[in-house]
Design an enzyme around this catalytic site. Structure first.
Site, PDB file in Angstrom:
ATOM      1  N   TYR A 154      62.525  42.320 -33.464  1.00 47.49           N
ATOM      2  CA  TYR A 154      63.963  42.086 -33.611  1.00 47.49           C
ATOM      3  C   TYR A 154      64.391  40.825 -32.859  1.00 47.49           C
ATOM      4  O   TYR A 154      64.996  39.922 -33.434  1.00 47.49           O
ATOM      5  CB  TYR A 154      64.717  43.311 -33.099  1.00 47.49           C
ATOM      6  CG  TYR A 154      66.209  43.265 -33.342  1.00 47.49           C
ATOM      7  CD1 TYR A 154      66.734  43.427 -34.620  1.00 47.49           C
ATOM      8  CD2 TYR A 154      67.099  43.073 -32.285  1.00 47.49           C
ATOM      9  CE1 TYR A 154      68.105  43.399 -34.842  1.00 47.49           C
ATOM     10  CE2 TYR A 154      68.471  43.048 -32.503  1.00 47.49           C
ATOM     11  CZ  TYR A 154      68.968  43.209 -33.781  1.00 47.49           C
ATOM     12  OH  TYR A 154      70.327  43.180 -33.999  1.00 47.49           O
ATOM     13  N   GLY A 157      62.583  37.890 -34.279  1.00 47.27           N
ATOM     14  CA  GLY A 157      63.070  37.737 -35.658  1.00 47.27           C
ATOM     15  C   GLY A 157      64.429  37.062 -35.679  1.00 47.27           C
ATOM     16  O   GLY A 157      64.672  36.131 -36.456  1.00 47.27           O
ATOM     17  N   TYR A 213      68.183  57.145 -20.114  1.00 43.57           N
ATOM     18  CA  TYR A 213      66.855  56.547 -19.994  1.00 43.57           C
ATOM     19  C   TYR A 213      66.761  55.817 -18.657  1.00 43.57           C
ATOM     20  O   TYR A 213      67.632  55.009 -18.317  1.00 43.57           O
ATOM     21  CB  TYR A 213      66.586  55.565 -21.146  1.00 43.57           C
ATOM     22  CG  TYR A 213      66.654  56.190 -22.536  1.00 43.57           C
ATOM     23  CD1 TYR A 213      66.594  57.573 -22.721  1.00 43.57           C
ATOM     24  CD2 TYR A 213      66.765  55.385 -23.667  1.00 43.57           C
ATOM     25  CE1 TYR A 213      66.655  58.134 -23.989  1.00 43.57           C
ATOM     26  CE2 TYR A 213      66.822  55.944 -24.946  1.00 43.57           C
ATOM     27  CZ  TYR A 213      66.775  57.319 -25.087  1.00 43.57           C
ATOM     28  OH  TYR A 213      66.841  57.876 -26.337  1.00 43.57           O
ATOM     29  N   GLY A 216      69.609  55.117 -15.077  1.00 38.24           N
ATOM     30  CA  GLY A 216      70.988  54.894 -15.535  1.00 38.24           C
ATOM     31  C   GLY A 216      71.672  53.732 -14.831  1.00 38.24           C
ATOM     32  O   GLY A 216      72.867  53.499 -15.036  1.00 38.24           O
ATOM     33  N   ASP A 281      63.243  47.204 -21.725  1.00 35.78           N
ATOM     34  CA  ASP A 281      64.680  47.505 -21.750  1.00 35.78           C
ATOM     35  C   ASP A 281      65.393  46.537 -20.796  1.00 35.78           C
ATOM     36  O   ASP A 281      65.085  46.516 -19.601  1.00 35.78           O
ATOM     37  CB  ASP A 281      64.884  48.952 -21.278  1.00 35.78           C
ATOM     38  CG  ASP A 281      66.236  49.515 -21.669  1.00 35.78           C
ATOM     39  OD1 ASP A 281      66.336  50.091 -22.762  1.00 35.78           O
ATOM     40  OD2 ASP A 281      67.179  49.384 -20.866  1.00 35.78           O
TER      41      ASP A 281
HETATM   42  N1  UDP Z   1      69.978  54.575 -23.431  1.00 36.94           N
HETATM   43  C1  UDP Z   1      70.113  55.774 -22.735  1.00 36.94           C
HETATM   44  N2  UDP Z   1      70.169  56.948 -23.445  1.00 36.94           N
HETATM   45  C2  UDP Z   1      70.135  56.971 -24.817  1.00 36.94           C
HETATM   46  C3  UDP Z   1      70.012  55.756 -25.511  1.00 36.94           C
HETATM   47  C4  UDP Z   1      69.942  54.572 -24.783  1.00 36.94           C
HETATM   48  O1  UDP Z   1      70.157  55.799 -21.490  1.00 36.94           O
HETATM   49  O2  UDP Z   1      70.217  58.080 -25.379  1.00 36.94           O
HETATM   50  C5  UDP Z   1      69.944  53.318 -22.646  1.00 36.94           C
HETATM   51  C6  UDP Z   1      68.894  52.309 -23.078  1.00 36.94           C
HETATM   52  O3  UDP Z   1      67.662  52.529 -22.434  1.00 36.94           O
HETATM   53  C7  UDP Z   1      69.556  51.006 -22.649  1.00 36.94           C
HETATM   54  C8  UDP Z   1      71.041  51.270 -22.820  1.00 36.94           C
HETATM   55  O4  UDP Z   1      71.190  52.687 -22.852  1.00 36.94           O
HETATM   56  O5  UDP Z   1      69.293  50.747 -21.289  1.00 36.94           O
HETATM   57  C9  UDP Z   1      71.578  50.695 -24.123  1.00 36.94           C
HETATM   58  O6  UDP Z   1      70.697  51.082 -25.142  1.00 36.94           O
HETATM   59  P1  UDP Z   1      71.026  50.885 -26.665  1.00 36.94           P
HETATM   60  O7  UDP Z   1      69.858  51.428 -27.414  1.00 36.94           O
HETATM   61  O8  UDP Z   1      72.371  51.429 -26.958  1.00 36.94           O
HETATM   62  O9  UDP Z   1      71.142  49.326 -26.908  1.00 36.94           O
HETATM   63  P2  UDP Z   1      70.322  48.067 -26.360  1.00 36.94           P
HETATM   64  O10 UDP Z   1      71.323  47.326 -25.571  1.00 36.94           O
HETATM   65  O11 UDP Z   1      69.177  48.523 -25.496  1.00 36.94           O
HETATM   66  O12 UDP Z   1      69.876  47.392 -27.588  1.00 36.94           O
END
Ligand code: UDP
Length: 340
Positions: A154, A157, A213, A216, A281
């Site tokens: 992504y 890309g 994840y 937090g 992440d």
């Molecule tokens: N995240 C989380 N719980 C979830 C989904 C995502 O804690 O159920 C975290 C993820 O690891 C990241 C943040 O929330 O640190 C934002 O994740 P998201 O997938 O929304 O978007 P990203 O900014 O990572 O593309």
């Protein structure tokens, strides 16, 4: 865009979360709009309210393939490319297709713009900054992206899509705009989207465990979808063709803060559970929107609390719509089954 009644716009990814809101905004301004979507992550129900709209049409096709005649024969004045899965679990499910969507798909739409003389807008992403060493992220920052990790299909890309887009511009082949979209939320996200706002709201509403994840402490900055769409409309109408423009809300908070707000707002009794932090992440993310302010006169206006309330209300309706129909009062399910 203002004075849009002479506009014929193509919205690739039109059945998606942001694409469908963009189509509503274009139609409201008088434009004629065609949606192009593969329905891999886009949903027909996001466009169902337009079934009887005379200025709207939708085409089912994948931008990776040769564009269908209905698209290639139309003299579009504007082409918006929002066609790509954007949630990590979805774009990682078929990484090869994600990469090709951004590279071949963007090339197909750029060629269309070249042939028809349409102005072309690419929706790029804050993911081009990777796990950023500079904070907040300005457009001049070149990013810190892994080209081999699970997010690369992504991130890289989209970086390649930006490259192609500006190469077309340098060669005088297309008039282009590039938006770098930061985390966006609102109604019409898929309940199984997998991103944090939709996950946490759906989990809180249904009483399931709310998943955080890592610990937090990572941050994001969340923009409500109506603000984002206003930014896209202004960018397309602007003369900002000399580089990408960040679109996002600079209000940064930790994932733990977001979860706490949603729990309080929904009065949920869900447990909060921790899951491993996904690979690569990003630790922090916050847009510098100085350029969007200066060039587009744009900044977000919807406060997080209001946006989350609207989004939670929409998901609650969705859950009620998809729940099995209620049984007549006083007749428990088992009695009914036994009687048959
Ligand atoms: N995240 C989380 N719980 C979830 C989904 C995502 O804690 O159920 C975290 C993820 O690891 C990241 C943040 O929330 O640190 C934002 O994740 P998201 O997938 O929304 O978007 P990203 O900014 O990572 O593309």
């Amino acid at each position: 865009m203002r004075n849009a009644n002479a506009i014929t716009a193509l919205v690739a990814g039109g059945a998606g979360f942001i694409g469908s809101h963009l189509i509503d905004a274009l139609l409201a301004e008088g434009a004629t709009v065609v949606s192009l979507d593969s329905y891999l992550t886009g949903r027909p129900e996001n466009l169902r309210h337009l079934d009887h709209e005379a200025r709207f049409d939708s085409v089912h096709a994948d931008i990776v393939e040769a564009l269908p005649a209905r698209i290639s024969r139309t003299r579009f004045s504007h082409v918006f490319n929002l066609a790509c899965a954007a949630s990590p679990p979805h774009y990682q499910a078929d990484p090869e297709h994600t990469m090709l969507t951004n590279v071949l798909g963007t090339r197909n739409l750029l060629r269309l713009a070249e042939e028809t003389g349409a102005r072309f807008l690419l929706t790029s992403t804050s993911e081009v900054y990777g796990d950023p060493e500079q904070h907040p992220q300005r457009e001049a920052y070149r990013g810190w992206v892994s080209c081999t990790g699970p997010r690369a299909c992504y991130d890289e890309g989209k970086r390649a899509a930006e490259t192609l887009t500006f190469d077309y511009q340098r060669a005088g082949r297309a008039d282009v705009r590039v938006a770098r979209i930061f985390n966006t939320y609102g109604p019409r996200m898929r309940p199984d989207d997998g991103r944090v706002v939709s996950n946490v709201i759906c989990q809180a509403l249904s009483g399931e465990d709310v998943t955080v994840y890592g610990d937090g402490s990572q941050t994001r900055s969340f923009c409500y979808v109506s603000d984002l769409v206003e930014g896209l409309m202004r960018l397309m109408a602007s003369d900002a063709d000399d580089g990408p423009v960040n679109l996002g809300n600079p209000n940064e908070l930790t994932v733990a803060d977001l979860v706490e707000r949603v729990m309080r707002m929904t009065g949920s009794r869900s447990r909060v559970v921790h899951r491993p932090l996904p690979v690569d992440d990003p630790r922090r993310r916050k847009p510098d929107i100085g350029r969007a302010k200066a060039r587009l006169g744009w900044e977000p206006v919807v406060p997080l609390q209001r946006g989350l309330e609207e989004t939670a209300a929409w998901f609650a309706d969705e859950q009620a719509r998809s729940a099995p129909p209620e049984r007549p009062a006083g007749r428990p399910a088992l009695v009914e089954v036994a009687a048959e």
